[in-house]
Design a protein around this motif. Structure first.
Motif, PDB file in Angstrom:
ATOM      1  N   ILE A 197      41.928  33.479  11.825  1.00 28.51           N
ATOM      2  CA  ILE A 197      40.523  33.186  11.555  1.00 28.51           C
ATOM      3  C   ILE A 197      40.091  33.810  10.229  1.00 28.51           C
ATOM      4  CG2 ILE A 197      38.161  33.687  12.296  1.00 28.51           C
ATOM      5  CD1 ILE A 197      39.119  33.392  15.178  1.00 28.51           C
ATOM      6  N   LYS A 198      40.443  35.061  10.034  1.00 20.51           N
ATOM      7  CA  LYS A 198      40.050  35.767   8.813  1.00 20.51           C
ATOM      8  C   LYS A 198      40.681  35.123   7.583  1.00 20.51           C
ATOM      9  CE  LYS A 198      37.454  38.749  10.836  1.00 20.51           C
ATOM     10  NZ  LYS A 198      35.967  38.627  10.693  1.00 20.51           N
ATOM     11  N   ASN A 199      41.909  34.645   7.699  1.00 21.83           N
ATOM     12  CA  ASN A 199      42.582  33.993   6.573  1.00 21.83           C
ATOM     13  C   ASN A 199      41.890  32.693   6.193  1.00 21.83           C
ATOM     14  OD1 ASN A 199      44.539  35.966   6.237  1.00 21.83           O
ATOM     15  ND2 ASN A 199      46.034  34.958   7.565  1.00 21.83           N
ATOM     16  N   ILE A 200      41.520  31.915   7.196  1.00 23.83           N
ATOM     17  CA  ILE A 200      40.827  30.649   6.926  1.00 23.83           C
ATOM     18  C   ILE A 200      39.482  30.921   6.267  1.00 23.83           C
ATOM     19  CG2 ILE A 200      39.774  28.604   7.954  1.00 23.83           C
ATOM     20  CD1 ILE A 200      41.875  28.778  10.188  1.00 23.83           C
ATOM     21  N   GLU A 201      38.733  31.872   6.802  1.00 23.71           N
ATOM     22  CA  GLU A 201      37.414  32.209   6.252  1.00 23.71           C
ATOM     23  C   GLU A 201      37.531  32.713   4.818  1.00 23.71           C
ATOM     24  OE1 GLU A 201      35.054  33.487  10.368  1.00 23.71           O
ATOM     25  OE2 GLU A 201      36.018  35.026   9.115  1.00 23.71           O
ATOM     26  N   ALA A 202      38.460  33.627   4.582  1.00 22.11           N
ATOM     27  CA  ALA A 202      38.615  34.215   3.245  1.00 22.11           C
ATOM     28  C   ALA A 202      39.040  33.166   2.227  1.00 22.11           C
ATOM     29  CB  ALA A 202      39.637  35.352   3.296  1.00 22.11           C
ATOM     30  N   ASP A 203      39.904  32.244   2.652  1.00 19.52           N
ATOM     31  CA  ASP A 203      40.384  31.206   1.742  1.00 19.52           C
ATOM     32  C   ASP A 203      39.232  30.305   1.293  1.00 19.52           C
ATOM     33  OD1 ASP A 203      42.813  29.943   0.518  1.00 19.52           O
ATOM     34  OD2 ASP A 203      42.063  28.215   1.636  1.00 19.52           O
ATOM     35  N   ALA A 204      38.384  29.880   2.250  1.00 13.54           N
ATOM     36  CA  ALA A 204      37.244  29.029   1.911  1.00 13.54           C
ATOM     37  C   ALA A 204      36.218  29.791   1.080  1.00 13.54           C
ATOM     38  CB  ALA A 204      36.599  28.485   3.180  1.00 13.54           C
ATOM     39  N   ASP A 205      35.985  31.041   1.432  1.00 12.47           N
ATOM     40  CA  ASP A 205      35.010  31.853   0.687  1.00 12.47           C
ATOM     41  C   ASP A 205      35.439  32.018  -0.769  1.00 12.47           C
ATOM     42  OD1 ASP A 205      33.511  32.097   2.953  1.00 12.47           O
ATOM     43  OD2 ASP A 205      34.127  34.152   3.409  1.00 12.47           O
ATOM     44  N   THR A 206      36.733  32.215  -0.979  1.00 12.74           N
ATOM     45  CA  THR A 206      37.234  32.451  -2.337  1.00 12.74           C
ATOM     46  C   THR A 206      37.312  31.160  -3.148  1.00 12.74           C
ATOM     47  OG1 THR A 206      38.543  34.337  -1.587  1.00 12.74           O
ATOM     48  CG2 THR A 206      39.162  33.337  -3.695  1.00 12.74           C
ATOM     49  N   LYS A 207      37.918  30.125  -2.553  1.00 15.18           N
ATOM     50  CA  LYS A 207      38.184  28.894  -3.297  1.00 15.18           C
ATOM     51  C   LYS A 207      36.983  27.967  -3.413  1.00 15.18           C
ATOM     52  CE  LYS A 207      43.129  28.904  -2.222  1.00 15.18           C
ATOM     53  NZ  LYS A 207      44.252  28.169  -1.578  1.00 15.18           N
ATOM     54  N   VAL A 208      36.002  28.143  -2.549  1.00 15.37           N
ATOM     55  CA  VAL A 208      34.817  27.276  -2.616  1.00 15.37           C
ATOM     56  C   VAL A 208      33.604  28.069  -3.095  1.00 15.37           C
ATOM     57  CG1 VAL A 208      33.245  25.777  -1.340  1.00 15.37           C
ATOM     58  CG2 VAL A 208      35.689  25.729  -0.842  1.00 15.37           C
TER      59      VAL A 208
END
Length: 238
Positions: A170-181
């Motif tokens: 969950i944290k990986n998915i959230e962090a990826d979207a937060d960073t890349k978007v």
């Protein structure tokens, strides 16, 4: 009352141009000009922005050489000066028109409102009541979709005791979207902040196989008014 977040009603016109037309054409609305100003604006920019150099601002409608947009009018073929007593009400209702800002060269649109009142709920959620707010949301949604699409049909481990997504995933998915978007939007000046939330109770196992996500976006603000006080004093207190 019909509310439409992606519809703008244009009632402004170039009065002098309309005066040269015949019949009902005099009562045209400058929809094309409004579309052009909106298309010129960046994702989160108002089509009525004054600009630092007001005379050369890309949103200055007036052209003294061509003699266009020198007199602001309404689509009932009245100048805004003639309709002065009604202008505040017309602006408050969210109609798009040109006007003369005191102390500013040329004419501007009064922003790009949409057909919906401003709504802010108890949680602080704001409805997209302007074109630039709606466009910011649409831009973020498109970016998030592109970021999350690789997750479809992807293999992912689940917690064997709960059948739910592990916290680390969950944290990986959230962090990826937060960073890349949201991170990219912040760096580009398109928003003030954003956050991705993955529901830990998402039914990722059959029969649903779904990841439930929500997103919060803090837009940039568009200043609509400046209020100040000036007075005489014997000394300046820093």
């Amino acid at each position: 009352v019909v509310e439409a977040e992606h519809v703008t009603i244009v009632v402004g016109q170039d009065y002098d141009y309309a005066e040269t037309r015949l019949g009902l054409v005099k009562k045209y609305a400058a929809v094309g000009k409004a579309l052009g100003a909106t298309a010129l604006a960046e994702v989160n920019q108002s089509a009525g922005e004054v600009g630092i150099n007001s005379a050369n601002s890309p949103f200055n409608l007036s052209d003294a050489i061509k003699g266009t947009w020198l007199t602001p009018g309404l689509s009932n073929h009245k100048t805004t000066l003639e309709a002065d007593i009604y202008m505040q009400d017309i602006d408050a209702k969210g109609y798009m028109m040109a006007y003369q800002e005191t102390g500013v060269t040329g004419l501007r649109f009064n922003g790009d409102p949409t057909c919906t009142p401003i709504k802010v709920d108890e949680e602080g959620k704001i409805n997209p009541h302007t074109v630039y707010y709606g466009r910011t949301l649409d831009y973020a949604a498109a970016m998030l979709k592109a970021n999350l699409l690789p997750l479809l049909r992807a293999r992912v481990n689940v917690n064997p005791k709960t059948g739910k997504l592990p916290t680390a995933v969950i944290k990986n998915i959230e962090a990826d979207a937060d960073t890349k978007v949201f991170g990219k939007m912040i760096n580009a000046g398109l928003c003030s902040g954003g956050k991705t939330f993955i529901n830990p109770e998402s039914p990722v196992m059959p029969p649903d196989n779904k990841v439930l996500a929500s997103f919060e976006l803090v837009p940039t603000s568009i200043l609509g008014e400046i209020q100040g006080t000036i007075y005489l004093t014997k000394t300046i207190n820093s």
